[in-house]
Design a protein around this motif. Sequence first.
Motif, PDB file in Angstrom:
ATOM      1  N   ASP A  59      33.592 -43.141  14.285  1.00 24.54           N
ATOM      2  CA  ASP A  59      34.513 -42.425  13.397  1.00 24.54           C
ATOM      3  C   ASP A  59      34.353 -42.830  11.935  1.00 24.54           C
ATOM      4  N   THR A 244      33.255 -29.382   8.690  1.00 26.26           N
ATOM      5  CA  THR A 244      33.669 -29.047  10.053  1.00 26.26           C
ATOM      6  C   THR A 244      32.531 -28.403  10.839  1.00 26.26           C
ATOM      7  N   GLY A 248      31.557 -31.862  12.319  1.00 28.30           N
ATOM      8  CA  GLY A 248      32.448 -31.717  13.462  1.00 28.30           C
ATOM      9  C   GLY A 248      33.614 -32.679  13.503  1.00 28.30           C
ATOM     10  N   GLN A 249      33.847 -33.440  12.439  1.00 32.14           N
ATOM     11  CA  GLN A 249      35.004 -34.309  12.396  1.00 32.14           C
ATOM     12  C   GLN A 249      35.375 -34.625  10.950  1.00 32.14           C
ATOM     13  N   ARG A 250      36.644 -34.982  10.765  1.00 38.21           N
ATOM     14  CA  ARG A 250      37.133 -35.295   9.425  1.00 38.21           C
ATOM     15  C   ARG A 250      36.579 -36.646   8.965  1.00 38.21           C
TER      16      ARG A 250
END
Length: 329
Positions: A59, A244, A248-250
């Motif tokens: 992440d 996005t 595909g993720q913040r």
Amino acid sequence: MKRLLIPIAAVAMVLSGAAHSEAPDPLPSWNDGPTKGAIVGFVEKVTKEGGPDYVPPTDRIATFDNDGTLWVEKPAYTQLIFAIDRVKALAPEHPEWKNKQPFKAAIEGDMKTLAASGKKGIAELVMASHAGMTPAQFQTIVGDWLAATKDPRFQRKYTELVYQPMLELLAYLRDNGFTTYIVSGGGIEFVRNFSEPVYGIPPDQVVGSSIKTKYEVVDGEPTVMRLPEMNFIDDKTGKPIGITQHIGQRPLAAFGNSDGDFEMLQWTTAGEGPRFGMIVHHTDAEREYAYDRDSEVGRLDKALDAAAENGWVVVDMKNDWGQIFPSKE
């Protein structure tokens, strides 16, 4: 006189402590102060296993604007300068351009008229000069231009006018488990040409504006051709959309320098848990350029006002950076 005997274990501890205290600074071009402290503090916080703000490496996404954040964007965006040079090179094949704006302005080097044509005129230039070829052919043209062209003020190649402090920051983040992405309003294929050798960012980690492409078979060979039509503009509200679609993720952290990065910073720092937003403020007219609210290139107005409210760190280039560009070899 009695000899002072020091246990070997104690000597080892002292030497170990000395070595630890003399560990190399990962951000040597950043002057000590609140800005550098905020960066290091955030990275240490999210990488401390067992800590309340620990974030797993999967992440740890960091996104960086390119123009004005990683390299020089004055007096004009580098890709625009490339497009103007391409128009001049292609002009003999297009005699109609001599009397048609914005091509006429580009051929004559009339930057005032070119600027007055706005984003629509610039987009027309880019599409006409970047299409009609395969991505591989375009990459070759861009690479040859970057290798042969120097900025008139600094007399250095554009790929040498990258910011040394930001190169260090990219490496520091990667050394701490971050994946770094470029999210640029510039053309995705243009930036992919130099992203890995210059920034250590592979082509698949570049998000940018794009023109449409078409698959076709030419003389029995499957190929993809670049078309003179805009596909996606990765600027302002387009940046969260591009992130996005491609990532595909913040992001956990976002870095920009202008109002074009406002939405990326806003969206990034609105996420749950620890987040980091940073703006590079160009304040050094002597070593680089000084500009913000009134600049046509890299305007920083709305984002600068929103920085304090959103907790974004603002880099004062003149005071926070001990060095601007990499040393000449």
